[in-house]
Design a protein around this motif. Structure first.
Motif, PDB file in Angstrom:
ATOM      1  N   ASP A   1      42.759  48.791  44.225  1.00  0.00           N
ATOM      2  CA  ASP A   1      41.963  47.566  44.391  1.00  0.00           C
ATOM      3  C   ASP A   1      41.729  47.279  45.872  1.00  0.00           C
ATOM      4  O   ASP A   1      40.626  46.877  46.286  1.00  0.00           O
TER       5      ASP A   1
ATOM      6  N   SER B   1      47.073  48.485  42.332  1.00  0.00           N
ATOM      7  CA  SER B   1      46.926  47.490  43.407  1.00  0.00           C
ATOM      8  C   SER B   1      46.399  48.143  44.671  1.00  0.00           C
ATOM      9  O   SER B   1      45.523  47.605  45.357  1.00  0.00           O
ATOM     10  N   ARG B   2      46.938  49.314  44.959  1.00  0.00           N
ATOM     11  CA  ARG B   2      46.459  50.034  46.133  1.00  0.00           C
ATOM     12  C   ARG B   2      44.990  50.404  45.980  1.00  0.00           C
ATOM     13  O   ARG B   2      44.189  50.308  46.922  1.00  0.00           O
TER      14      ARG B   2
END
Length: 869
Positions: free
Chosen positions: A20, A17-18
Motif C-alpha cells: 500500500d 501494508s508495504r
C-alpha cells in the motif's frame, strides 16, 4: 519456489501494508514525472514602491508541497526517467495486491484451498519481489522530509542544502515574474515600531493626512462650483459643440432655459413641454449638457480664486491649519509621506523577514533609511496638536494668495520641480540637499522654488530663466540664506536701478540677514558696512562698474540679459564679480528659444566649458540639453498646477532725485492729485515709474504678451503715449465713444506682442473684455480698491488663455505707500471683509472717502518732509 512460499497472517499483513505504501508513493510521485515548474503563491508578500522588490514576512508564501522533490528530479541526471520507469512498473501492483491478500488462509482454506490458494501465494511472492524501490524514490522522499521542516530563502542554522534554497528562490522569481532577484534578510522590529506609529498618525483627525483628505474634498467641491458658474454663462446653443446630433433650441426660452446650466437643472419631462421637442431630443439636450459639465470639471484649476464661496473659505481654513502644523522641509515631508504609504501596505509584525530585491539599489537603502530616520526622529510621526484659525483667515488669504496656493500645492503633493534634462547623478545631489532655512522668514517655498535654489547651490554658478511671475527673487534669496547658514555670508545683488527698492524690501521681508542699499549718496558706506558684517548688498549695474567691490560669496544678477554684450563696461565688471564668487545666479525671464546666441554668452559667464564654437546655430532643443547643467527654466504651465488666473505684485519704485524734488513741490502745495501723479510727470527727465513701465513692456514683448496700462490721470496718459510711441494701439478715455472703444480693443487683439492699450481707469476699467492683454499695469494706487479690481477684470475674465500678470507701481516713501498703509488699515476694521458673507464679496465694502484719505495722507507727508508750519 519462492513464489509459492507460505505466509503467516502477520507476514502477509506486513507485506500488504508495504505494498500500500509503495502504491501510494507511486501515485503521489506520478504528477512529478511531466510536471511544469512549480509556482508558489505570493499573495502575502508586499511589493515595495518604485518596483524595487518585495518584503516577505514569515508565512507570506504558500509553497508547493513537492517543491524540493521537483528540484531533486531536476538536479539528478536521469532521475526523472528512472522515476518514470519505476512508476510504470508499479502499475500492476494493485492487482497483485488484490490476489495476494488471500495468501494466509485459515485451517479449512488451507485444507480445501486448491488452485485459488496457490494463485494467492504466487501473487504474494511476486508482490514481495517487486516492492523494492529505486534510489531516486529515496531521494525524493528525503527531499519531501526536508521541505516538511520548512522552506527557506536564505542559508542558516536550519541546514537546508543550497540547491533547495536556489529552488525556492527560482520559484519565487517565477511567481513574481522577475528573474535575477537579490535575496537578503531584514529585521522588521524597528519597522514594526515605526509603522505602528504611522498608522496612528494616518487616522489622526488633526494631522496632515486628514487635512489633505479635507483639502481634496473641498477642492472637488470648488471645482463643481466653478463648473456651474461656467455653465450658467454658456448660452444654450453652446450644446452644439458637444454633439454631432441634431438639436432643437426654438421655444426653450418659454420655459426659462437660456443657458447650459438651465438644461441640466430641468428634467427631461419638462423639456418636452416645448413644442417640437420630443423625448429623444430632450435626452440629447441633457446628454450634451452633461458632456459640457464633465469637460468643465475635467479642466478644473486648483486656483482658489477670489470669490468667498463656502468651499473656497473652508479650503482656506484647512490650509491655514496646515500652515500652523507644517514644520517639515521638502525632504522630511517626502520621507514622512513614504512612511505613511508603507504603513498602508506593509503588514504589522516584527521578527526577521526575507526581502527580494530587483537589485541592491539606492531605493532599498531609502526604505531602510526612512525607517531608521523615523525611529530616530519620533516627533515626525507624533499626532498633531489641534489648532484653531481666526476669523481673519479669508482676509489673510486675499493679502497673500500665493502663500496659500503654495500651501495647497504642498499639501496635495502637486509640486513639479523641472530639471528633466539634468543627469541622474546631478538630480540625485539636488534632491538630497537639505535647504537650510535658518535665515528665511515668512517664506513658504514652492517645490519648484526649493528645487531652483538647490539646483543653484549644487551647480554653484547657473542661469535661472524661469518665466515671469514664478519667484526668481525668492529662489535667489533662499540661496543666499543657505550659504549664510554655512558661513558664506556675503551676497551681492546686481540689478537695474528701477528694482533696487524691490530687492531691498524682499530681502528684508524674507530673510533676517543684514540688507545694505548701495545706491545713492551713501553707497560707498553701505558697501563698507556689508564687507564688515556680511548680509545682502544691493547695487546697480553702474555701481558694479564704478565701485570697488570686495569679493562676494554669492553674486545674483537680476535682468541678466542686460549683460549679454561681452564688450560692455557693465558686463566686464559683473563678469569679474561672477568669476571671483564661489556661487552665482543669473536671473532672466527671456525665453531661451528667442536668443540662442545671447544665452550662449550668459552660459559662458557661469560655465564656460559648456560653450563651443557654432553653438548659436544649434537647434533650441539640442542647445537646452547641452547647457542643462547650468540653465534651469520652468514655465507657469509646467510648474503651477493651479494655473493661477492672475499673479499680482507690488513694484516698489525708487524715485530719482529729480522725481523727489518734483514730488516735494506737490506736497508743499498740499495738492493730493499732484502728489499722486508726480512720479510720472517730472519735467525734463524720464520719471522712475516710466523707466519701470518700459522694462515691463519690453519683458512682455519677449514673452509674447500684450499690455494694458491704467491710470487715473489724463496727463499721465499723454506721457505714456508720447514715450511708448508706436507700441500704443490707442487710448481709452471718457471721450472715446463705445464703437471706437471696441475698434481699439480689436486692434490690440491683432497687434504684435509688446503692444500697449492705454486706459483711463474710470473709463476703461468697466464694461470691456480685453482678453488679448495678459499684462496689466496700474500706474498709481486708486482711492477705491473696487476701481482697481474692475480694471484688472477687463483682462482677468472668461476667455483669457494666459495667466494675467498684474503690476501695481508704488513709489517708495510717497503718497502711494501712504495710501496702501491707510487702505489696508481701514480694511481690517470691516468685519464684512474678514467673513464669508455677501458683503465680503463687494470690494466697495473697504472703500473710504477720498476726502478723508487725502487729508490724512497730505498731513502725514507734510510731517515726514517737515513742511508743516
Amino acid at each position: 519456489m519462492a513464489d509459492m512460499a507460505e505466509f503467516t497472517r502477520a507476514e502477509l499483513a506486513a507485506l500488504l501494508s508495504r505494498a500500500d505504501g509503495v502504491i501510494d508513493r507511486a501515485r503521489s510521485l506520478t504528477p512529478l514525472i511531466d510536471a511544469p515548474a512549480l509556482t508558489p503563491s505570493t499573495r502575502g508578500t508586499v511589493e515595495l514602491p518604485e518596483g524595487i522588490g518585495w518584503l516577505i514576512p514569515p508565512g507570506a508564501v504558500d509553497w508547493p508541497a513537492d517543491l524540493y522533490a521537483y528540484a531533486e528530479l531536476e538536479r539528478l541526471p536521469g532521475a526523472r526517467e528512472q522515476l518514470r520507469r519505476w512508476v510504470a512498473a508499479t502499475a500492476e501492483l494493485p492487482a497483485l495486491r488484490e490476489k495476494a491478500r488471500h495468501a494466509a488462509p485459515g485451517l479449512l482454506r488451507r485444507i480445501f484451498g486448491g488452485t485459488g490458494l496457490a494463485q494467492a501465494r504466487q501473487a504474494a511472492g511476486q508482490l514481495q519481489g517487486r516492492l523494492s524501490e529505486p534510489e531516486v524514490v529515496d531521494v525524493v522522499q528525503a527531499a519531501q522530509q526536508t521541505q516538511a521542516r520548512g522552506v527557506y530563502l536564505q542559508p542558516g542554522v536550519h541546514g537546508t542544502p543550497d540547491h533547495f534554497i536556489a529552488a525556492a528562490r527560482a520559484g519565487f522569481e517565477q511567481a513574481v515574474g522577475h528573474r535575477g532577484l537579490h535575496f537578503t534578510r531584514h529585521d522588521a522590529d524597528q519597522q514594526s515600531r515605526v509603522l505602528s506609529r504611522a498608522r496612528v498618525l494616518q487616522h489622526d483627525p488633526h494631522s496632515e493626512p486628514a487635512l489633505r483628505a479635507g483639502a481634496e474634498r473641498l477642492l472637488t467641491a470648488l471645482t463643481d462650483e466653478r463648473a456651474r458658474i461656467l455653465l450658467r454663462q454658456l448660452p444654450v446653443d453652446a450644446l452644439r459643440t458637444a454633439t454631432s446630433q441634431r438639436l432643437r433650441f426654438a421655444g426653450l426660452e418659454t420655459i426659462g432655459v437660456a443657458t447650459v446650466a438651465d438644461v441640466l437643472d430641468l428634467p427631461v419631462g419638462r423639456l418636452t413641454q416645448v413644442r417640437g421637442i420630443g423625448v429623444q431630443t430632450a435626452r440629447r439636450l441633457r446628454a450634451a449638457a452633461e458632456t459640457l459639465r464633465r469637460e468643465a470639471v475635467a479642466t478644473h484649476s486648483t486656483g482658489i480664486g477670489d470669490t468667498a464661496t463656502a468651499a473656497a473659505t473652508a479650503l482656506v481654513r484647512v490650509l491655514a491649519q496646515f500652515d500652523r502644523i507644517n514644520t517639515l522641509d521638502e525632504l522630511q515631508r517626502a520621507r514622512r509621506r513614504r512612511i505613511l504609504q508603507y504603513s498602508a501596505e506593509v503588514p504589522a509584525g516584527g521578527g526577521i523577514w526575507d526581502v527580494a530585491l530587483t537589485a541592491e539599489t539606492a531605493d532599498w537603502r531609502q526604505f531602510t533609511d526612512d525607517i531608521a530616520w523615523a525611529d530616530a526622529h519620533r516627533e515626525i510621526l507624533e499626532p498633531a496638536r489641534p489648532v484653531s484659525v481666526g476669523e481673519q483667515t479669508w482676509a489673510d488669504y486675499l493679502s497673500r494668495p500665493a502663500h496659500y496656493q503654495g500651501l495647497l500645492a504642498t499639501l496635495l503633493d502637486l509640486e513639479v520641480e523641472g530639471g528633466e534634462d539634468l543627469a541622474a547623478d546631478t538630480l540625485e545631489r539636488i534632491r538630497s540637499l537639505r535647504l537650510d532655512r535658518t535665515h528665511l522668514t515668512e517664506l513658504h517655498l514652492r517645490g519648484y522654488q526649493s528645487f531652483g535654489a538647490r539646483f543653484s547651490l549644487v551647480q554653484e554658478k547657473v542661469v535661472l530663466g524661469d518665466e515671469m511671475g514664478l519667484g526668481k527673487t525668492v529662489q535667489a534669496l533662499a540661496v543666499a540664506a543657505h550659504l549664510a547658514a554655512e558661513g558664506r555670508r556675503h551676497a551681492l545683488v546686481v540689478c537695474p536701478a528701477s528694482v533696487i527698492t524691490n530687492w531691498v524690501r524682499e530681502s528684508r521681508r524674507f530673510t533676517d540677514l543684514p540688507v545694505y542699499r548701495a545706491h545713492g549718496p551713501e553707497k560707498e558706506e553701505a558697501v563698507a558696512a556689508w564687507s564688515d558684517t556680511g548680509g545682502i548688498c544691493v547695487l546697480t549695474y553702474d555701481g558694479a562698474r564704478t565701485m570697488q567691490i570686495p569679493i562676494p560669496d554669492l553674486v545674483v544678477v537680476d535682468e541678466a540679459h542686460m549683460i549679454k554684450n561681452p564688450a560692455a563696461g557693465r558686463t566686464i565688471a559683473v563678469r569679474a564679480l561672477i568669476d571671483t564668487a564661489s556661487h552665482a545666479v543669473l536671473l532672466t525671464g527671456t525665453p531661451l528659444e528667442n536668443r540662442v546666441e545671447d544665452f550662449a554668452t550668459l552660459i559662458s559667464f557661469v560655465t564656460p566649458d559648456l560653450i563651443s564654437a557654432g553653438m548659436s546655430g544649434m537647434a533650441a532643443v539640442d542647445f537646452r540639453v547641452r547647457i542643462a547643467p547650468a540653465y534651469l527654466r520652468r514655465n507657469q504651465v509646467d510648474v503651477l498646477d493651479e494655473l493661477p488666473e492672475k499673479l499680482e505684485q507690488l513694484d516698489w519704485i525708487d524715485l530719482s532725485p529729480a522725481d523727489e524734488r518734483h514730488y516735494a513741490g506737490a506736497v508743499r502745495q498740499g495738492s493730493f492729485m499732484a502728489m499722486r501723479r508726480a512720479a510720472m510727470t517730472t519735467p525734463d527727465v524720464v520719471p522712475a515709474k516710466l523707466e519701470r513701465i518700459r522694462e515691463i513692456v519690453a519683458e512682455a514683448e519677449e514673452s509674447g504678451r500684450k499690455v494694458l496700462i491704467f491710470t487715473y490721470f489724463l496727463d499721465v496718459l499723454d506721457v505714456l503715449a508720447a514715450d511708448l510711441g508706436e507700441r500704443v494701439v490707442g487710448c481709452l478715455s471718457g471721450a472715446v465713444n463705445p464703437a471706437a472703444r471696441q475698434e481699439l480693443i480689436d486692434a490690440l487683439s491683432t497687434a504684435p506682442a509688446g503692444s500697449v492699450l492705454l486706459a483711463q481707469i474710470t473709463a476703461g476699467g468697466t464694461g470691456l473684455n480685453i482678453q488679448s492683454a495678459s499684462v496689466v499695469i496700474i500706474v498709481e494706487p486708486q482711492v477705491k480698491p473696487s476701481v482697481e479690481a474692475q480694471a484688472i477684470a477687463r483682462a482677468h475674465r472668461m476667455g483669457q488663455t494666459s495667466t494675467v500678470l498684474v503690476h501695481r507701481l508704488i513709489g517708495d516713501d510717497t503718497v502711494d505707500e501712504r495710501m496702501l498703509e491707510m487702505l489696508v488699515g481701514k480694511a481690517q476694521l470691516f468685519d464684512a471683509f474678514a467673513r464669508p458673507s455677501e458683503s465680503a464679496q463687494v470690494h466697495d465694502a473697504v472703500d473710504i472717502t477720498e476726502g478723508q484719505l487725502a487729508e490724512a495722507i497730505i498731513a502725514a507727508e507734510r510731517e515726514r518732509l517737515d513742511y508743516n508750519p
